[in-house]
Design a protein around this motif. Structure first.
Motif, PDB file in Angstrom:
ATOM      1  N   MET A  75       0.755  -1.049   0.004  1.00 12.20           N
ATOM      2  CA  MET A  75      -0.096  -0.021  -0.003  1.00 12.20           C
ATOM      3  C   MET A  75       0.814   1.136  -0.012  1.00 12.20           C
ATOM      4  N   ALA A  76       1.817   1.226   0.769  1.00 11.16           N
ATOM      5  CA  ALA A  76       2.638   2.326   1.056  1.00 11.16           C
ATOM      6  C   ALA A  76       3.457   2.654  -0.316  1.00 11.16           C
ATOM      7  N   CYS A  77       3.773   1.667  -1.272  1.00 11.49           N
ATOM      8  CA  CYS A  77       4.580   1.823  -2.408  1.00 11.49           C
ATOM      9  C   CYS A  77       3.626   2.150  -3.656  1.00 11.49           C
ATOM     10  N   MET A  78       2.543   2.278  -3.444  1.00 10.36           N
ATOM     11  CA  MET A  78       1.613   2.762  -4.546  1.00 10.36           C
ATOM     12  C   MET A  78       1.507   4.067  -5.168  1.00 10.36           C
ATOM     13  N   PRO A  79       1.157   4.262  -6.324  1.00 13.42           N
ATOM     14  CA  PRO A  79       1.338   5.659  -6.932  1.00 13.42           C
ATOM     15  C   PRO A  79      -0.006   6.216  -6.420  1.00 13.42           C
ATOM     16  N   GLY A  80      -0.174   7.568  -6.966  1.00 14.80           N
ATOM     17  CA  GLY A  80      -1.248   8.344  -6.368  1.00 14.80           C
ATOM     18  C   GLY A  80      -2.566   7.786  -7.093  1.00 14.80           C
ATOM     19  N   GLY A  81      -3.463   8.181  -6.475  1.00  9.85           N
ATOM     20  CA  GLY A  81      -4.902   7.465  -6.941  1.00  9.85           C
ATOM     21  C   GLY A  81      -5.709   8.906  -7.538  1.00  9.85           C
ATOM     22  N   THR A  82      -6.627   8.447  -8.390  1.00  8.34           N
ATOM     23  CA  THR A  82      -7.515   9.325  -8.976  1.00  8.34           C
ATOM     24  C   THR A  82      -8.264  10.146  -7.985  1.00  8.34           C
ATOM     25  N   THR A  83      -8.687   9.875  -6.637  1.00  4.19           N
ATOM     26  CA  THR A  83      -9.496  10.364  -5.878  1.00  4.19           C
ATOM     27  C   THR A  83      -8.455  11.437  -5.334  1.00  4.19           C
ATOM     28  N   SER A  84      -7.328  11.648  -5.485  1.00  4.00           N
ATOM     29  CA  SER A  84      -6.381  12.766  -5.292  1.00  4.00           C
ATOM     30  C   SER A  84      -6.877  13.993  -5.944  1.00  4.00           C
ATOM     31  N   ASN A  85      -7.342  13.709  -7.095  1.00  7.92           N
ATOM     32  CA  ASN A  85      -7.660  14.751  -8.200  1.00  7.92           C
ATOM     33  C   ASN A  85      -8.887  15.547  -7.669  1.00  7.92           C
ATOM     34  N   ILE A  86      -9.866  14.658  -7.092  1.00  3.59           N
ATOM     35  CA  ILE A  86     -11.218  15.210  -6.795  1.00  3.59           C
ATOM     36  C   ILE A  86     -10.982  16.233  -5.392  1.00  3.59           C
ATOM     37  N   PHE A  87     -10.139  15.625  -4.601  1.00  2.00           N
ATOM     38  CA  PHE A  87      -9.731  16.473  -3.275  1.00  2.00           C
ATOM     39  C   PHE A  87      -9.169  17.524  -3.491  1.00  2.00           C
ATOM     40  N   ALA A  88      -8.023  17.291  -4.543  1.00  2.00           N
ATOM     41  CA  ALA A  88      -7.183  18.687  -4.929  1.00  2.00           C
ATOM     42  C   ALA A  88      -7.901  19.697  -5.590  1.00  2.00           C
ATOM     43  N   TYR A  89      -9.071  19.502  -6.142  1.00  2.37           N
ATOM     44  CA  TYR A  89     -10.141  20.468  -6.484  1.00  2.37           C
ATOM     45  C   TYR A  89     -10.798  21.164  -5.547  1.00  2.37           C
ATOM     46  N   PHE A  90     -11.289  20.538  -4.597  1.00  4.41           N
ATOM     47  CA  PHE A  90     -12.193  20.753  -3.721  1.00  4.41           C
ATOM     48  C   PHE A  90     -11.528  21.635  -2.599  1.00  4.41           C
ATOM     49  N   SER A  91     -10.200  21.123  -2.276  1.00  4.93           N
ATOM     50  CA  SER A  91      -9.329  21.805  -1.626  1.00  4.93           C
ATOM     51  C   SER A  91      -8.564  23.179  -1.788  1.00  4.93           C
ATOM     52  N   LYS A  92      -9.074  23.699  -3.061  1.00  3.28           N
ATOM     53  CA  LYS A  92      -8.481  24.729  -4.005  1.00  3.28           C
ATOM     54  C   LYS A  92      -7.166  24.268  -4.137  1.00  3.28           C
ATOM     55  N   GLY A  93      -6.397  23.385  -4.627  1.00  2.00           N
ATOM     56  CA  GLY A  93      -5.241  23.182  -4.818  1.00  2.00           C
ATOM     57  C   GLY A  93      -5.124  23.094  -6.200  1.00  2.00           C
ATOM     58  N   ASN A  94      -3.992  22.710  -7.003  1.00  2.00           N
ATOM     59  CA  ASN A  94      -3.663  23.048  -8.369  1.00  2.00           C
ATOM     60  C   ASN A  94      -4.112  21.654  -8.844  1.00  2.00           C
ATOM     61  N   LEU A  95      -5.158  21.643  -9.685  1.00  2.00           N
ATOM     62  CA  LEU A  95      -5.715  20.393 -10.297  1.00  2.00           C
ATOM     63  C   LEU A  95      -5.124  19.991 -11.423  1.00  2.00           C
ATOM     64  N   ALA A  96      -4.391  20.855 -12.278  1.00  2.00           N
ATOM     65  CA  ALA A  96      -3.486  20.311 -13.402  1.00  2.00           C
ATOM     66  C   ALA A  96      -2.442  19.676 -12.769  1.00  2.00           C
TER      67      ALA A  96
END
Length: 293
Positions: A75-96
């Motif tokens: 689990m610790a060695c996995m890449p980022g998941g697409t769920t992070s894109n959704i939370f990046a958007y709602f947290s006012k992060g950099n979606l791109a």
């Protein structure tokens, strides 16, 4: 814990999720990323240097069976998941930047994940069949390539595929909650506190370390939030798929415990973090230049 029907459904879900991930990107996006690689480089380092180390520390200091330890490391060695894109958007992060980091970490993972697993499995004396994992990762690149080709041929079709891929990633977690939790309630009751600590801690510690690392390098707060979420939000469905296709029987079910629990708690933890990030969007931040650096 995961039956034959669920494994088949999981394989289809993973295919669509990876297809959507590929559809979110074009070769031009990679070119732009290469021209301004600092943010992505910070994210990749945070993803593949800190997260495996965090998993290693959990296995070292928590008393867990070998099967649970393998689940933590994978689990610790996995890449980022697409769920992070959704939370990046709602947290006012950099979606791109979030999307670029997700796809880049997935592609880079084909090379990096087996190497990192070899290092930590050797250090912890764990038996992980890396060859099977390499084959699974290579096969998962196929839908990513198809998604990119689809986006290039038809932008609208690519956008629809991207949407369904992201939505399916969240649906997978809801699917686990609705179908997996009731049938495995006794397992959840019998699971040791150490397993829960590792499952929740991977996300909490990963997000915290990713954010502090990005801020220490003076990244824009929007990008620091993005790096934090990309670091802590791992691809749980991918971890479960790799385990299902690599191990078998009772051993596979036990190894899946951490990725399954992680996938259940990731939405709760990420929602809390997103609310914190939104409240921390101070006026001083708005005066800073908006860039990918």
């Amino acid at each position: 814990m995961v039956g034959a029907f669920e494994q088949t459904l999981l394989a289809l879900m993973i295919f669509v999720i990876m297809l959507g991930m590929g559809a979110s990107m074009t070769p031009r996006d990679f070119w732009l990323a290469l021209r301004r690689p600092y943010g992505i480089g910070v994210g990749l380092f945070s993803q593949y240097a800190f997260m495996p180390m965090i998993g290693f520390l959990f296995v070292t200091f928590l008393t867990v069976p070998e099967t649970i330890a393998i689940g933590i490391v994978i689990m610790a060695c996995m890449p980022g998941g697409t769920t992070s894109n959704i939370f990046a958007y709602f947290s006012k992060g950099n979606l791109a930047l979030s999307v670029l980091m997700t796809v880049t970490s997935t592609v880079a993972g084909v090379l990096l994940i087996p190497i990192i697993l070899l290092l930590y499995a050797t250090a912890l004396d764990l038996r992980i069949p890396r060859e099977n994992i390499i084959v699974t990762l290579v096969l998962l690149l196929v839908p990513v390539g198809i998604g990119m080709a689809l986006r290039r041929l038809n932008a609208n079709a690519g956008a629809v595929t991207e949407f369904f891929g992201s939505a399916l990633a969240l649906f997978f977690i809801l699917f686990l909650i609705v179908t997996w939790v009731p049938r495995n309630w006794q397992f959840l009751m019998d699971t040791t506190p150490a397993t829960y600590v590792a499952s929740i801690g991977l996300c909490v510690v990963g997000i915290t370390v990713g954010y502090l690392f990005a801020r220490a390098l003076r990244l824009h707060p929007r990008n620091a939030r993005t790096v934090a979420l990309e670091t802590g939000i791992q691809n749980g469905p991918l971890a479960i798929a790799i385990i299902a296709f690599t191990f078998s029987g009772t051993e596979a079910q036990e190894i899946m415990a951490v990725p399954a629990l992680y996938s259940l708690f990731i939405v709760i933890v990420s929602t809390i973090v997103t609310l914190i990030f939104r409240r921390a969007n101070a006026a001083a931040e708005q005066k800073m230049p908006d860039s990918l650096l």
